[in-house]
Design a protein around this motif. Structure first.
Motif, mmCIF file in Angstrom:
data_model
loop_
_atom_site.group_PDB
_atom_site.id
_atom_site.type_symbol
_atom_site.label_atom_id
_atom_site.label_comp_id
_atom_site.label_asym_id
_atom_site.label_seq_id
_atom_site.Cartn_x
_atom_site.Cartn_y
_atom_site.Cartn_z
ATOM 1 N N ALA A 1 -22.982 -32.452 -11.604
ATOM 2 C CA ALA A 1 -22.167 -31.419 -10.954
ATOM 3 C C ALA A 1 -21.431 -30.556 -11.971
ATOM 4 O O ALA A 1 -20.687 -29.650 -11.600
ATOM 5 C CB ALA A 1 -21.176 -32.062 -9.992
ATOM 6 N N GLY A 2 -21.618 -30.832 -13.261
ATOM 7 C CA GLY A 2 -20.938 -30.062 -14.301
ATOM 8 C C GLY A 2 -19.533 -30.528 -14.600
ATOM 9 O O GLY A 2 -18.793 -29.851 -15.309
ATOM 10 N N VAL A 3 -19.155 -31.698 -14.093
ATOM 11 C CA VAL A 3 -17.815 -32.241 -14.305
ATOM 12 C C VAL A 3 -17.791 -33.027 -15.616
ATOM 13 O O VAL A 3 -18.616 -33.939 -15.805
ATOM 14 C CB VAL A 3 -17.410 -33.157 -13.131
ATOM 15 N N PRO A 4 -16.868 -32.717 -16.524
ATOM 16 C CA PRO A 4 -16.773 -33.488 -17.767
ATOM 17 C C PRO A 4 -16.426 -34.955 -17.497
ATOM 18 O O PRO A 4 -15.477 -35.263 -16.777
ATOM 19 C CB PRO A 4 -15.658 -32.791 -18.543
ATOM 20 N N VAL A 5 -17.245 -35.845 -18.073
ATOM 21 C CA VAL A 5 -17.037 -37.290 -17.915
ATOM 22 C C VAL A 5 -16.860 -37.973 -19.283
ATOM 23 O O VAL A 5 -16.648 -39.175 -19.351
ATOM 24 C CB VAL A 5 -18.182 -37.951 -17.130
ATOM 25 N N GLY A 6 -16.962 -37.194 -20.351
ATOM 26 C CA GLY A 6 -16.777 -37.749 -21.688
ATOM 27 C C GLY A 6 -16.639 -36.629 -22.692
ATOM 28 O O GLY A 6 -16.962 -35.473 -22.403
ATOM 29 N N THR A 7 -16.150 -36.971 -23.864
ATOM 30 C CA THR A 7 -15.976 -35.982 -24.917
ATOM 31 C C THR A 7 -15.976 -36.689 -26.267
ATOM 32 O O THR A 7 -15.681 -37.887 -26.345
ATOM 33 C CB THR A 7 -14.662 -35.189 -24.726
ATOM 34 N N TYR A 8 -16.345 -35.946 -27.292
ATOM 35 C CA TYR A 8 -16.166 -36.459 -28.647
ATOM 36 C C TYR A 8 -15.852 -35.323 -29.586
ATOM 37 O O TYR A 8 -16.134 -34.174 -29.301
ATOM 38 C CB TYR A 8 -17.381 -37.262 -29.129
ATOM 39 N N TYR A 9 -15.224 -35.692 -30.716
ATOM 40 C CA TYR A 9 -15.015 -34.740 -31.803
ATOM 41 C C TYR A 9 -15.761 -35.257 -33.022
ATOM 42 O O TYR A 9 -16.041 -36.455 -33.143
ATOM 43 C CB TYR A 9 -13.531 -34.521 -32.121
ATOM 44 N N LEU A 10 -16.062 -34.344 -33.913
ATOM 45 C CA LEU A 10 -16.750 -34.664 -35.162
ATOM 46 C C LEU A 10 -16.080 -33.871 -36.264
ATOM 47 O O LEU A 10 -15.801 -32.681 -36.098
ATOM 48 C CB LEU A 10 -18.226 -34.279 -35.040
ATOM 49 N N ARG A 11 -15.802 -34.553 -37.380
ATOM 50 C CA ARG A 11 -15.139 -33.891 -38.504
ATOM 51 C C ARG A 11 -15.419 -34.680 -39.777
ATOM 52 O O ARG A 11 -15.842 -35.834 -39.722
ATOM 53 C CB ARG A 11 -13.640 -33.812 -38.273
ATOM 54 N N PRO A 12 -15.130 -34.073 -40.935
ATOM 55 C CA PRO A 12 -15.204 -34.839 -42.175
ATOM 56 C C PRO A 12 -14.163 -35.959 -42.147
ATOM 57 O O PRO A 12 -13.049 -35.772 -41.656
ATOM 58 C CB PRO A 12 -14.876 -33.820 -43.268
ATOM 59 N N LEU B 1 -14.155 -34.504 -51.949
ATOM 60 C CA LEU B 1 -15.117 -35.436 -52.525
ATOM 61 C C LEU B 1 -15.522 -36.553 -51.569
ATOM 62 O O LEU B 1 -16.467 -37.285 -51.842
ATOM 63 C CB LEU B 1 -14.582 -36.015 -53.841
ATOM 64 N N GLY B 2 -14.848 -36.647 -50.436
ATOM 65 C CA GLY B 2 -15.225 -37.608 -49.397
ATOM 66 C C GLY B 2 -15.702 -36.928 -48.128
ATOM 67 O O GLY B 2 -15.947 -37.589 -47.118
ATOM 68 N N ALA B 3 -15.840 -35.606 -48.188
ATOM 69 C CA ALA B 3 -16.167 -34.833 -46.981
ATOM 70 C C ALA B 3 -17.627 -34.945 -46.560
ATOM 71 O O ALA B 3 -18.007 -34.405 -45.534
ATOM 72 C CB ALA B 3 -15.795 -33.362 -47.190
ATOM 73 N N HIS B 4 -18.440 -35.663 -47.318
ATOM 74 C CA HIS B 4 -19.841 -35.869 -46.938
ATOM 75 C C HIS B 4 -19.984 -37.014 -45.925
ATOM 76 O O HIS B 4 -21.063 -37.280 -45.423
ATOM 77 C CB HIS B 4 -20.696 -36.156 -48.184
ATOM 78 N N VAL B 5 -18.874 -37.683 -45.608
ATOM 79 C CA VAL B 5 -18.846 -38.751 -44.612
ATOM 80 C C VAL B 5 -18.142 -38.202 -43.371
ATOM 81 O O VAL B 5 -17.048 -37.650 -43.466
ATOM 82 C CB VAL B 5 -18.108 -40.000 -45.147
ATOM 83 N N ALA B 6 -18.782 -38.359 -42.238
ATOM 84 C CA ALA B 6 -18.230 -37.865 -40.971
ATOM 85 C C ALA B 6 -17.311 -38.903 -40.341
ATOM 86 O O ALA B 6 -17.359 -40.092 -40.659
ATOM 87 C CB ALA B 6 -19.359 -37.531 -39.997
#
Length: 166
Positions: free
Chosen positions: A61-72, A77-82
């Motif tokens: 129905a288009g209703v949000p049931v989950g979410t995630y974020y992604l970032r370094p 020098l550690g930004a290659h790990v998410a």
């Protein structure tokens, strides 16, 4: 899951529904380190504005049931790990949505050039989350004794988990 699940990029119009997912989780103080009294504006900065990518899982129905974020996970020098964080609507848990979000985030992290994904503070009492991450290939590489101040249980251990993308 009985109905199809679509995972798509977050849009500004999604915020009220995303906040409805986040608020009870943050208020509970059992899995995320955010202040349980976090304001909606502060939560928006933390979940949306401070991250490289934010996705929402929507039902048929288009209703949000989950979410995630992604970032370094770290600077330069550690930004290659998410790093990522996930929330699934309480009424939709145990339907595989968390696993789908995790798999999607791992694919997105690969596309963005990350070499690994690390979770820094997996609360030891979050057994469903730990099982989900392990089913998706994450390994526990360390235990941080008493590192999380659980709202109900006091100080509990936190795990560091990692998955190599390359």
């Amino acid at each position: 899951m009985a109905s199809p699940l679509q995972i798509r990029p977050y849009g500004a119009a999604d915020w009220p529904a995303v906040w409805a997912l986040l608020e009870p989780v943050f208020r509970a103080g059992e899995t995320f380190p955010h202040d349980p009294a976090i304001s909606e504006a502060e939560a928006r900065v933390a979940w949306v504005e401070q991250n490289q990518a934010v996705m929402v899982a929507v039902d048929a129905a288009g209703v949000p049931v989950g979410t995630y974020y992604l970032r370094p996970n770290s600077l330069l020098l550690g930004a290659h790990v998410a790093n990522a964080g996930y929330v699934v609507a309480e009424h939709c848990r145990r339907q595989g949505i968390g696993s789908r979000l995790c798999q999607h985030s791992l694919q997105a992290a690969r596309r963005l050039g990350f070499r690994a994904m690390q979770f820094n503070l997996v609360v030891s009492t979050n057994t469903a989350g730990i099982r989900c991450w392990q089913r998706n290939g994450f390994q526990v590489v360390g235990t941080l004794p008493g590192a999380f101040r659980h709202q109900r249980l006091g100080y509990v251990d936190a795990l560091v988990m990692i998955w190599q993308l390359l």
